[in-house]
Design a protein around this motif. Sequence first.
Motif, PDB file in Angstrom:
ATOM      1  N   GLY A  98       1.634  -2.698   5.652  1.00  0.00           N
ATOM      2  CA  GLY A  98       2.248  -3.757   6.440  1.00  0.00           C
ATOM      3  C   GLY A  98       3.685  -3.451   6.836  1.00  0.00           C
ATOM      4  O   GLY A  98       4.377  -4.293   7.412  1.00  0.00           O
ATOM      5  N   CYS A  99       4.161  -2.240   6.510  1.00  0.00           N
ATOM      6  CA  CYS A  99       5.540  -1.885   6.865  1.00  0.00           C
ATOM      7  C   CYS A  99       5.569  -0.609   7.715  1.00  0.00           C
ATOM      8  O   CYS A  99       6.634  -0.108   8.040  1.00  0.00           O
ATOM      9  N   GLY A 100       4.390  -0.063   8.013  1.00  0.00           N
ATOM     10  CA  GLY A 100       4.334   1.098   8.908  1.00  0.00           C
ATOM     11  C   GLY A 100       4.675   2.427   8.278  1.00  0.00           C
ATOM     12  O   GLY A 100       4.955   3.398   8.986  1.00  0.00           O
ATOM     13  N   HIS A 101       4.646   2.508   6.948  1.00  0.00           N
ATOM     14  CA  HIS A 101       4.961   3.784   6.309  1.00  0.00           C
ATOM     15  C   HIS A 101       3.876   4.823   6.597  1.00  0.00           C
ATOM     16  O   HIS A 101       4.132   6.025   6.486  1.00  0.00           O
ATOM     17  N   ASP A 102       2.658   4.340   6.979  1.00  0.00           N
ATOM     18  CA  ASP A 102       1.627   5.271   7.454  1.00  0.00           C
ATOM     19  C   ASP A 102       2.130   6.017   8.695  1.00  0.00           C
ATOM     20  O   ASP A 102       1.960   7.229   8.822  1.00  0.00           O
ATOM     21  N   ALA A 132       7.053   4.882  -3.139  1.00  0.00           N
ATOM     22  CA  ALA A 132       7.632   3.660  -3.711  1.00  0.00           C
ATOM     23  C   ALA A 132       8.909   3.156  -3.055  1.00  0.00           C
ATOM     24  O   ALA A 132       9.878   2.841  -3.730  1.00  0.00           O
ATOM     25  N   GLU A 133       8.910   3.052  -1.723  1.00  0.00           N
ATOM     26  CA  GLU A 133      10.093   2.458  -1.082  1.00  0.00           C
ATOM     27  C   GLU A 133      10.129   0.946  -1.289  1.00  0.00           C
ATOM     28  O   GLU A 133      11.199   0.351  -1.381  1.00  0.00           O
ATOM     29  N   GLU A 134       8.942   0.321  -1.361  1.00  0.00           N
ATOM     30  CA  GLU A 134       8.861  -1.145  -1.380  1.00  0.00           C
ATOM     31  C   GLU A 134       9.249  -1.706  -2.748  1.00  0.00           C
ATOM     32  O   GLU A 134       8.403  -2.000  -3.586  1.00  0.00           O
ATOM     33  N   GLY A 135      10.544  -1.826  -2.999  1.00  0.00           N
ATOM     34  CA  GLY A 135      11.040  -2.501  -4.190  1.00  0.00           C
ATOM     35  C   GLY A 135      11.019  -1.706  -5.478  1.00  0.00           C
ATOM     36  O   GLY A 135      11.509  -2.171  -6.499  1.00  0.00           O
ATOM     37  N   LEU A 355       7.339  -6.839  10.464  1.00  0.00           N
ATOM     38  CA  LEU A 355       7.067  -6.054   9.260  1.00  0.00           C
ATOM     39  C   LEU A 355       6.632  -7.005   8.150  1.00  0.00           C
ATOM     40  O   LEU A 355       7.120  -8.135   8.072  1.00  0.00           O
ATOM     41  N   HIS A 356       5.723  -6.540   7.307  1.00  0.00           N
ATOM     42  CA  HIS A 356       5.215  -7.308   6.148  1.00  0.00           C
ATOM     43  C   HIS A 356       4.342  -8.496   6.571  1.00  0.00           C
ATOM     44  O   HIS A 356       4.090  -9.376   5.762  1.00  0.00           O
ATOM     45  N   HIS A 357       3.909  -8.535   7.824  1.00  0.00           N
ATOM     46  CA  HIS A 357       2.998  -9.598   8.259  1.00  0.00           C
ATOM     47  C   HIS A 357       1.557  -9.140   8.005  1.00  0.00           C
ATOM     48  O   HIS A 357       1.256  -7.961   8.151  1.00  0.00           O
TER      49      HIS A 357
END
Length: 392
Positions: A98-102, A132-135, A355-357
Amino acid sequence: MNETIDDLLPGLIALRRDLHAHPELAYEERRTSGIVAAALREAGLEVHEGLAGTGVVGVLRRGRATRMVGLRADMDALPMREQAERPHVSRHPGVHHGCGHDGHTAMLLGAAQHLARAGGFDGSIAFIFQPAEEGRGGAREMVKQRLFDRFPCDAVYALHNWPDLPAGTVATRPGPLMAAADRFDIVVRGRGGHAAQPDRTPDVVLAASELVAQLHTIVSRRIPPMQSAVLSVTRISGGQSHNVLPAAVELTGTVRSFDTAVQDTIEQAMRDIAAGVARASGAAIEVEYTRYYPATINHAEHAQLALDAARNAGLEAQLAASPAFTSEDFAFMLQQRPGAYLWLGQRSDAHAASLHHPSYDFNDDVLAFGVRWFVAMAGLALHDSSDTPRQP
Ligand SMILES: [Zn+2]
Ligand SMILES: [Zn+2]
């Protein structure tokens, strides 16, 4: 140059959608990092695996210069359910890119593949794929595991897709671009007791309510008006019954800011308010204040280079008017090395979700833009000077 990048696109789109369909959470990016390592090896790069668990670094060397630039992408997905119908919808329930890291992973891989074939630079490039960027601080962990001792980058760059900007446009700015993220966890303790005998115990529900109200005065009354910060109380829990005064109530929330002095002021104000409410109510109040991501601060000269690279890549480059209140753990890399972080526009009619939707999907039309920017960035940072006369 663009022709050969275009040649890579069908493969990159397929890869991006495959990663989207198989998202992995922080520090569990085993399938993703396996794909990345194999593709880097196939492109002829020197590959280092296992940094911060699932992190991968590919190194590409050309020419004689000893300088090195770092280009970074993040690989993890979010613990949320994807709500959309698309052929590449997440196969893993409760996990969503949901943040486009793909997309970030696919673009950096595409740049590595292109630069391995085309060269056009003098020095070394470290392609850094972080977990692990997300938090969860994958960048902090890589830095702790001596990322920049092993790969002595003179500068580091990264991008993030940005739904607020149209596809084909990029933006960044010197100084702060993303906020520092802190969290607070507060426990208000009393003894608990009968709701009809409130005189026999500190009322922790009332004390917590006063705390919520007073915490919201910190930004408006303690922070100078020209500086900015956000404080949000996001969770309050306690009590189970209509006739029992609970023994404890917990509060949680987040603070965002751009400056350590502002962080210091907010943390101190929070402790002062907690002490005051504790004294007035008779409750015991514990405050745990955790600074988990620092602000992402671009170095001025490198932010300018990032915009120049975007123009060289045929993109419309804008100076961002103000920073964003979201945060980013690339901040830890920028604390160690000069560099810059860039927003890559991703909005189109079909890609308007934030992002994150739950319905967010990376816009494959911008894959080419991101690859071109990474390639142009490497070209500017390590420009090939072999055709200019050397100093005697
Ligand atoms: Zn995110
Ligand atoms: Zn992200």
